[in-house]
Design a protein around this motif. Structure first.
Motif, PDB file in Angstrom:
ATOM      1  N   GLY A  16       0.844  -1.305   0.073  1.00 10.87           N
ATOM      2  CA  GLY A  16      -0.086  -0.024   0.032  1.00 10.87           C
ATOM      3  C   GLY A  16       0.881   1.214   0.164  1.00 10.87           C
ATOM      4  N   LEU A  17       0.410   2.166   0.814  1.00 12.96           N
ATOM      5  CA  LEU A  17       1.222   3.456   0.978  1.00 12.96           C
ATOM      6  C   LEU A  17       2.325   3.402   1.896  1.00 12.96           C
ATOM      7  CD1 LEU A  17      -1.923   5.618   0.524  1.00 12.96           C
ATOM      8  CD2 LEU A  17      -0.234   5.151  -1.191  1.00 12.96           C
ATOM      9  N   GLY A  18       3.305   2.315   1.860  1.00 13.11           N
ATOM     10  CA  GLY A  18       4.363   2.419   2.680  1.00 13.11           C
ATOM     11  C   GLY A  18       3.945   1.595   4.057  1.00 13.11           C
ATOM     12  N   PHE A  19       3.249   0.963   3.988  1.00 13.81           N
ATOM     13  CA  PHE A  19       2.943   0.132   5.191  1.00 13.81           C
ATOM     14  C   PHE A  19       3.507  -1.326   5.194  1.00 13.81           C
ATOM     15  CE2 PHE A  19      -0.725   2.833   5.081  1.00 13.81           C
ATOM     16  CZ  PHE A  19      -0.835   3.255   5.848  1.00 13.81           C
ATOM     17  N   PRO A  20       4.151  -1.519   6.315  1.00 16.59           N
ATOM     18  CA  PRO A  20       5.059  -2.779   6.264  1.00 16.59           C
ATOM     19  C   PRO A  20       4.046  -3.928   6.465  1.00 16.59           C
ATOM     20  CG  PRO A  20       5.651  -1.686   8.474  1.00 16.59           C
ATOM     21  CD  PRO A  20       4.528  -0.858   7.372  1.00 16.59           C
ATOM     22  N   ARG A  21       4.315  -4.987   5.918  1.00 22.79           N
ATOM     23  CA  ARG A  21       3.567  -6.398   6.358  1.00 22.79           C
ATOM     24  C   ARG A  21       4.503  -7.471   6.552  1.00 22.79           C
ATOM     25  NH1 ARG A  21      -0.522  -9.460   1.981  1.00 22.79           N
ATOM     26  NH2 ARG A  21      -0.656 -11.345   3.365  1.00 22.79           N
ATOM     27  N   GLN A  22       4.343  -8.218   7.493  1.00 15.92           N
ATOM     28  CA  GLN A  22       5.246  -9.258   7.937  1.00 15.92           C
ATOM     29  C   GLN A  22       4.566 -10.419   7.406  1.00 15.92           C
ATOM     30  OE1 GLN A  22       7.222  -8.843  11.553  1.00 15.92           O
ATOM     31  NE2 GLN A  22       6.504 -10.786  12.249  1.00 15.92           N
ATOM     32  N   LEU A  23       5.521 -11.441   6.840  1.00 16.33           N
ATOM     33  CA  LEU A  23       5.056 -12.580   6.128  1.00 16.33           C
ATOM     34  C   LEU A  23       5.865 -13.756   7.027  1.00 16.33           C
ATOM     35  CD1 LEU A  23       5.561 -11.837   2.380  1.00 16.33           C
ATOM     36  CD2 LEU A  23       3.363 -11.545   3.902  1.00 16.33           C
ATOM     37  N   ASN A  24       5.052 -14.363   8.034  1.00 22.44           N
ATOM     38  CA  ASN A  24       5.613 -15.280   8.902  1.00 22.44           C
ATOM     39  C   ASN A  24       5.655 -16.769   8.479  1.00 22.44           C
ATOM     40  OD1 ASN A  24       5.656 -13.260  11.242  1.00 22.44           O
ATOM     41  ND2 ASN A  24       3.658 -13.460  11.054  1.00 22.44           N
ATOM     42  N   SER A  25       5.055 -17.057   7.335  1.00 27.89           N
ATOM     43  CA  SER A  25       5.325 -18.474   6.998  1.00 27.89           C
ATOM     44  C   SER A  25       5.000 -18.775   5.623  1.00 27.89           C
ATOM     45  CB  SER A  25       3.955 -19.094   7.594  1.00 27.89           C
ATOM     46  OG  SER A  25       2.765 -18.618   7.139  1.00 27.89           O
ATOM     47  N   VAL A  26       5.236 -19.749   5.094  1.00 27.99           N
ATOM     48  CA  VAL A  26       5.118 -20.095   3.558  1.00 27.99           C
ATOM     49  C   VAL A  26       3.618 -19.791   3.166  1.00 27.99           C
ATOM     50  CG1 VAL A  26       5.256 -21.876   1.886  1.00 27.99           C
ATOM     51  CG2 VAL A  26       7.082 -22.001   3.672  1.00 27.99           C
ATOM     52  N   VAL A  27       2.457 -19.807   3.857  1.00 26.70           N
ATOM     53  CA  VAL A  27       1.366 -19.683   3.596  1.00 26.70           C
ATOM     54  C   VAL A  27       1.151 -18.067   3.328  1.00 26.70           C
ATOM     55  CG1 VAL A  27      -1.297 -19.532   4.551  1.00 26.70           C
ATOM     56  CG2 VAL A  27       0.326 -21.654   4.598  1.00 26.70           C
ATOM     57  N   ASP A  28       1.659 -17.204   4.227  1.00 26.30           N
ATOM     58  CA  ASP A  28       1.798 -15.904   4.306  1.00 26.30           C
ATOM     59  C   ASP A  28       2.405 -15.444   2.910  1.00 26.30           C
ATOM     60  OD1 ASP A  28       0.431 -15.840   6.964  1.00 26.30           O
ATOM     61  OD2 ASP A  28       2.183 -15.122   7.658  1.00 26.30           O
ATOM     62  N   ALA A  29       3.399 -15.963   2.833  1.00 24.21           N
ATOM     63  CA  ALA A  29       4.156 -15.540   1.626  1.00 24.21           C
ATOM     64  C   ALA A  29       3.249 -15.911   0.015  1.00 24.21           C
ATOM     65  CB  ALA A  29       5.723 -16.520   1.491  1.00 24.21           C
ATOM     66  N   THR A  34       0.828 -14.462  -4.794  1.00 22.18           N
ATOM     67  CA  THR A  34      -0.335 -14.867  -5.734  1.00 22.18           C
ATOM     68  C   THR A  34      -1.240 -13.606  -5.765  1.00 22.18           C
ATOM     69  OG1 THR A  34      -1.592 -15.818  -3.857  1.00 22.18           O
ATOM     70  CG2 THR A  34      -0.294 -17.397  -5.471  1.00 22.18           C
ATOM     71  N   ASP A  35      -1.430 -12.728  -4.713  1.00 22.76           N
ATOM     72  CA  ASP A  35      -2.117 -11.499  -4.694  1.00 22.76           C
ATOM     73  C   ASP A  35      -1.221 -10.492  -5.513  1.00 22.76           C
ATOM     74  OD1 ASP A  35      -4.245 -12.771  -3.474  1.00 22.76           O
ATOM     75  OD2 ASP A  35      -3.994 -11.821  -1.322  1.00 22.76           O
ATOM     76  N   TRP A  36      -0.173 -10.307  -5.614  1.00 20.75           N
ATOM     77  CA  TRP A  36       0.746  -9.283  -6.091  1.00 20.75           C
ATOM     78  C   TRP A  36       0.443  -9.247  -7.607  1.00 20.75           C
ATOM     79  CZ3 TRP A  36       4.150  -5.796  -4.267  1.00 20.75           C
ATOM     80  CH2 TRP A  36       4.816  -5.110  -5.077  1.00 20.75           C
ATOM     81  N   CYS A  37       0.028  -7.850  -8.120  1.00 19.78           N
ATOM     82  CA  CYS A  37      -0.220  -7.681  -9.568  1.00 19.78           C
ATOM     83  C   CYS A  37       0.983  -7.680 -10.396  1.00 19.78           C
ATOM     84  CB  CYS A  37      -0.699  -6.307  -9.650  1.00 19.78           C
ATOM     85  SG  CYS A  37      -2.238  -6.194  -9.097  1.00 19.78           S
ATOM     86  N   GLY A  38       1.256  -8.689 -11.239  1.00 21.35           N
ATOM     87  CA  GLY A  38       2.328  -8.600 -12.171  1.00 21.35           C
ATOM     88  C   GLY A  38       2.494 -10.042 -12.476  1.00 21.35           C
ATOM     89  N   ASN A  39       3.336 -10.212 -13.388  1.00 19.39           N
ATOM     90  CA  ASN A  39       3.782 -11.627 -13.923  1.00 19.39           C
ATOM     91  C   ASN A  39       5.459 -11.871 -14.151  1.00 19.39           C
ATOM     92  OD1 ASN A  39       2.768 -14.154 -14.877  1.00 19.39           O
ATOM     93  ND2 ASN A  39       2.485 -13.395 -16.832  1.00 19.39           N
ATOM     94  N   SER A  40       6.128 -11.292 -13.247  1.00 26.69           N
ATOM     95  CA  SER A  40       7.533 -11.386 -13.536  1.00 26.69           C
ATOM     96  C   SER A  40       8.162 -12.881 -13.179  1.00 26.69           C
ATOM     97  CB  SER A  40       8.328 -10.470 -12.838  1.00 26.69           C
ATOM     98  OG  SER A  40       8.217 -10.632 -11.384  1.00 26.69           O
ATOM     99  N   PRO A  41       9.327 -13.088 -13.934  1.00 27.66           N
ATOM    100  CA  PRO A  41       9.675 -14.221 -13.543  1.00 27.66           C
ATOM    101  C   PRO A  41      10.265 -14.470 -11.990  1.00 27.66           C
ATOM    102  CG  PRO A  41      11.045 -13.126 -15.328  1.00 27.66           C
ATOM    103  CD  PRO A  41       9.952 -12.264 -14.843  1.00 27.66           C
TER     104      PRO A  41
END
Length: 95
Positions: A16-29, A34-41
């Motif tokens: 978002g507008l500079g808010f940190p999000r913590q990814l604690n596990s493989v499920v979070d990641a 998968t929600d990230w917009c894009g299709n990069s390698p």
């Protein structure tokens, strides 16, 4: 069988507008990439790594490393000690 493997050390990313999000596990990641917009390698690699870790084919730390590379490439990784997003204007960020 899906394994929700925690990371030894969480990965923090800017959202978002500079808010940190913590990814604690493989499920979070997995949910994040998968929600990230894009299709990069790098995104595809992170999704594949998370799926493999969830299936038990690779360990969580391997998936974490690939996630970190994706986040660094997209300039959204919160590096250790970073508290605010990097400013490109040279002026202080007023929040």
């Amino acid at each position: 069988m899906m394994l929700s493997q925690p990371f030894e050390k969480p990965v923090r990313v800017w959202v978002g507008l500079g808010f940190p999000r913590q990814l604690n596990s493989v499920v979070d990641a997995y949910q994040f990439v998968t929600d990230w917009c894009g299709n990069s390698p790098e995104q595809k690699a992170a999704i594949r790594a998370c799926k493999a870790a969830l299936a038990g084919d690779i360990d969580a730390e391997t998936a974490r490393g690939i996630l970190v590379r994706f986040a660094r490439k997209k300039d959204i990784l919160v590096e250790d000690g970073t508290m605010t997003p990097v400013k490109t204007t040279g002026r202080p960020l007023h929040i």
